[in-house]
Design a protein around this motif. Structure first.
Motif: not given
Length: 86
Positions: A1-22
């Motif tokens: 599990m990864f947790k990140a404090d991102l005060p002032g950001l909306k979920k639409e402004e955060v990008k979570v990506e997975i690079e499956e090859d790497d």
């Protein structure tokens, strides 16, 4: 599990990506903030902005295709389940 404090950001402004090859999990966003205060004798504007990117390589025994992310009250939680060992 990864947790990140991102005060002032909306979920639409955060990008979570997975690079499956790497086998890399990447979290990124851009912050633009402006605060303005004024009265009869002065006027102040405070601005800050910037981009950030964090990259993580989860352990080999994770199910990269089952990653789930949620954001609540400025805290991003990314869950990467492990392969069950029998």
């Amino acid at each position: 599990m990864f947790k990140a404090d991102l005060p002032g950001l909306k979920k639409e402004e955060v990008k979570v990506e997975i690079e499956e090859d790497d086998r890399v999990l990447q979290i990124s966003s851009e912050r633009n903030f402006e605060k303005e205060e004024k009265n009869d004798t002065w006027h102040r504007v405070q601005r800050s902005s910037g981009k950030f990117t964090r990259r993580f390589r989860p352990p080999e025994n994770t199910k990269m295709y089952e990653v789930k992310a949620s954001m609540e009250n400025g805290v991003l939680t990314v869950t990467v389940p492990k392969v069950e060992v029998l």
